[in-house]
Motif scaffolding. Sequence first.
Motif, PDB file in Angstrom:
ATOM      1  N   SER A 181       0.544  -1.234  -0.102  1.00 22.93           N
ATOM      2  CA  SER A 181       0.020  -0.007  -0.165  1.00 22.93           C
ATOM      3  C   SER A 181       0.726   1.297  -0.008  1.00 22.93           C
ATOM      4  N   THR A 182       1.971   1.054   0.818  1.00 24.16           N
ATOM      5  CA  THR A 182       2.771   2.566   0.974  1.00 24.16           C
ATOM      6  C   THR A 182       3.514   2.714  -0.559  1.00 24.16           C
ATOM      7  N   GLN A 183       3.966   1.535  -1.140  1.00 26.86           N
ATOM      8  CA  GLN A 183       4.668   1.673  -2.477  1.00 26.86           C
ATOM      9  C   GLN A 183       3.625   2.142  -3.375  1.00 26.86           C
ATOM     10  N   MET A 184       2.333   1.830  -3.386  1.00 27.38           N
ATOM     11  CA  MET A 184       1.277   2.113  -4.312  1.00 27.38           C
ATOM     12  C   MET A 184       1.104   3.642  -4.134  1.00 27.38           C
ATOM     13  N   PHE A 185       0.873   4.139  -2.927  1.00 29.88           N
ATOM     14  CA  PHE A 185       0.661   5.627  -2.723  1.00 29.88           C
ATOM     15  C   PHE A 185       1.868   6.323  -3.208  1.00 29.88           C
ATOM     16  N   GLU A 186       3.239   5.918  -2.904  1.00 31.09           N
ATOM     17  CA  GLU A 186       4.392   6.634  -3.446  1.00 31.09           C
ATOM     18  C   GLU A 186       4.347   6.462  -4.876  1.00 31.09           C
ATOM     19  N   ASN A 187       3.862   5.280  -5.767  1.00 27.71           N
ATOM     20  CA  ASN A 187       4.323   5.476  -7.088  1.00 27.71           C
ATOM     21  C   ASN A 187       3.039   6.437  -7.595  1.00 27.71           C
ATOM     22  N   ARG A 188       1.640   6.591  -7.029  1.00 26.23           N
ATOM     23  CA  ARG A 188       0.836   7.481  -7.546  1.00 26.23           C
ATOM     24  C   ARG A 188       1.182   8.856  -7.224  1.00 26.23           C
ATOM     25  N   TRP A 189       1.964   9.227  -6.185  1.00 27.11           N
ATOM     26  CA  TRP A 189       2.453  10.564  -5.885  1.00 27.11           C
ATOM     27  C   TRP A 189       3.381  10.906  -6.983  1.00 27.11           C
ATOM     28  N   GLU A 190       4.303   9.986  -7.366  1.00 25.74           N
ATOM     29  CA  GLU A 190       5.247  10.181  -8.394  1.00 25.74           C
ATOM     30  C   GLU A 190       4.579  10.574  -9.694  1.00 25.74           C
ATOM     31  N   GLU A 191       3.516   9.918  -9.946  1.00 23.16           N
ATOM     32  CA  GLU A 191       2.773  10.222 -11.278  1.00 23.16           C
ATOM     33  C   GLU A 191       2.270  11.526 -11.308  1.00 23.16           C
ATOM     34  N   ILE A 192       1.726  12.042  -9.861  1.00 22.57           N
ATOM     35  CA  ILE A 192       1.177  13.316  -9.929  1.00 22.57           C
ATOM     36  C   ILE A 192       2.281  14.359 -10.106  1.00 22.57           C
ATOM     37  N   LYS A 193       3.383  14.199  -9.665  1.00 22.14           N
ATOM     38  CA  LYS A 193       4.399  15.184  -9.727  1.00 22.14           C
ATOM     39  C   LYS A 193       4.947  15.152 -10.992  1.00 22.14           C
ATOM     40  N   ARG A 194       5.204  13.954 -11.742  1.00 19.71           N
ATOM     41  CA  ARG A 194       5.254  13.943 -13.193  1.00 19.71           C
ATOM     42  C   ARG A 194       4.502  14.854 -14.090  1.00 19.71           C
ATOM     43  N   GLU A 195       3.093  14.560 -13.678  1.00 15.30           N
ATOM     44  CA  GLU A 195       2.039  15.273 -14.369  1.00 15.30           C
ATOM     45  C   GLU A 195       2.142  16.757 -14.140  1.00 15.30           C
ATOM     46  N   MET A 196       2.430  17.225 -12.916  1.00 18.56           N
ATOM     47  CA  MET A 196       2.512  18.738 -12.527  1.00 18.56           C
ATOM     48  C   MET A 196       3.909  19.196 -13.406  1.00 18.56           C
ATOM     49  N   GLU A 197       4.862  18.527 -13.352  1.00 18.92           N
ATOM     50  CA  GLU A 197       5.928  18.830 -14.211  1.00 18.92           C
ATOM     51  C   GLU A 197       5.919  18.954 -15.606  1.00 18.92           C
ATOM     52  N   LYS A 198       4.987  18.030 -16.175  1.00 21.26           N
ATOM     53  CA  LYS A 198       4.835  18.195 -17.490  1.00 21.26           C
ATOM     54  C   LYS A 198       3.981  19.458 -17.844  1.00 21.26           C
ATOM     55  N   GLU A 199       3.056  19.858 -17.059  1.00 19.78           N
ATOM     56  CA  GLU A 199       2.132  20.692 -17.225  1.00 19.78           C
ATOM     57  C   GLU A 199       2.976  22.271 -17.164  1.00 19.78           C
ATOM     58  N   GLU A 200       3.939  22.201 -16.398  1.00 21.31           N
ATOM     59  CA  GLU A 200       4.737  23.322 -16.184  1.00 21.31           C
ATOM     60  C   GLU A 200       5.765  23.543 -17.406  1.00 21.31           C
TER      61      GLU A 200
END
Length: 703
Positions: A181-200
Amino acid sequence: MKGVVEGQCGQQNALVGLANTFGTSNQRVGPSNAASSLLPSSSLGEQMANEFLRQKANTMAPTSFSMKSMQNNLPQASGSSSMAGNWAQEFQPRQNQLASQWTQQFTSGQTSQGLESAWRQAMPLTSSTSSTAPQDSSMWSSEYLDTIDTSLQQSSGSSAWADDFLNQQDNAGMENTWKDSTQMFENRWEEIKREMEKEETMQNPANYIYQESNPYLSSSDALLEGDMLMRSGDIGNAMLAYEAAVQKDPQDARAWCKLGLAHAENEKDQLAMQAFNKCLQIDAGNKEALLALSVSQANEGMENEALHQLDKWMSSYLGSNTTQVTTTPPMYSSFLDNETFNRVEARFLDAARQQGATPDPDLQNALGVLYNLNRNFARAVDSLKLAISRNPGDARLWNRLGATMANGDRTAEAISAYREALKLYPTYVRARYNLGISCMQLSSYDEALKHFLSALELQKGGNEASSIWSTMRSAAIRTSNVPESLLRAVETRDLAAVKASLALICDKGYRVSSIKRAKTAYSLLGSLTVECEQIALGESTNCAPQQSVPKCTGLLEGCTGNTWLGGFHVYLLENTTQAAVLDPVCCSSPSVQIDSGSCINDQLNTGTHDFSHSIVADLVYRGWQCWHQYDRKRTLVDLLWKTEICPFSSSDFPVITRKTDCEECSCECGIEQCSNGASPVRVIHKKLLLPCACDCTCTFKCL
């Protein structure tokens, strides 16, 4: 029932209203003994009901809710404080008194005899309890606990249950589950950060990515060619031309601005913002880029940033330096900063007052954008209507007016505005997409699907990642009797498969042998029927749509070389007649040879009239031409079609020569009229049989 009992805010509910009406009505009519003597006596229930309703009529009905009355009944601050103090003084002595009484009772050990008797009756008769005298009542609690401990130790079932429970607990498994579960949340957070970086990254003008294989890089005046392509409705090639212009001269602010406008009309706000930002780096006071950037930012939910651009637009409009405009948007908040909005609104209104009775359409257009930010859609509509009255030929204004009306729950009026935009600019992707959204709001999901399909077909530049797909999926799910093939195609974002499910296409190996448009008693143009005849084996035939939708400028398009017309994708243009663009599907087979040197051209139709055009067994339709037909008011009323007809030969299916006295093979199928009053579209497959017979299979659907 809930709607009967509960009323709207500040109003009576329906049940109380019924009581008032009943009582009032009966009070107005005096009792009639003559009439009542002829009627049977009322039951007790009816008498009680009548008495209750009359009592309710004599009393004032309560309101379900009234904020004013509730506010008046609330105590003032000083009264509330005194009430709190009185309550504390009243509660504290009682609390102390109760605590003192309980303590005395507990420490004295004066337990009632009834409790001791009940305890002795409930105890099991063991040797210890039966041989001894009654124990002191103060020992009953410890005796109870000892008994419970003994029974638990003697119970094998409870011990076994505990052992089983402990054995079933896989501590290692629980630990692994936690890690997963911890790894899943960490992976999802990394995806969100990548999406934010992509938008920037997307918003950074320095990271603009040009399209490959641009044929306009060799053009002597790519900017002029881009303008001509935009006027003709070819947004895809216009973007290529503008990209060529900025690649040749990266400091051309006008070219960057026009490139941004092309992306915005193509429903690509992220790319548009990059181009607008690049334009403003070169020319910070470009009013067109400032306003367009504000619109794109508002579409992406960046309301405070959009407000900042409007503030700079006003400075440029007044001739001030836009670089001096600073802003401090609220940190970590997507809510509109009301203080900044009020300041910017005051600047706009002050400029509008100075214009008097001749409003400037540019200022009114910007005011419409401003009021959209704070959801004041009524004022936004008024401003945009003023702008349109001064500039009725601007398709962007009509589309913006439609979007504002739709946001203000005026969907029917919004559709009319979108239609005006599409009359002026038929390939306007954003207006087409917005029209589909409004159709969804009216639960016309079939119509919405067609508009989304047209928008995707018109949209250029990687439409597999287009945001239109998610909205189209919502429309497809809500469509009644939707084909499973269409749902799969939308889910996989397969544009060709979506088109095939909403098309008039012959089976592989067939040629189009006849094109007809039905008569109609309505102002709409009639629906199409396509007849097909086989000329090649299906497994050896390849069919594919064109690379782009026909532009209908009179140029020869459609199929070429050794390919023939195998059907159409149909796109309805939003106008009063429902004119349709026919996008040819071209087929080829090694067994079919077309004589290109013997082709002729023939016109299929005249404007707004039904027609029927057929070719004989040794000919195929190939090339395709079309024109827009307008009335005197410059309103599009129909499309005119001309086709190229060529002879062919087939080694799979030699031409069947039928007797000259054979009647035409007629195939009728399906219903005569759809629920919307139009005729259904049909695809009919014919097989000619000797001497005069034929075999027909038919499919039809209402569009």
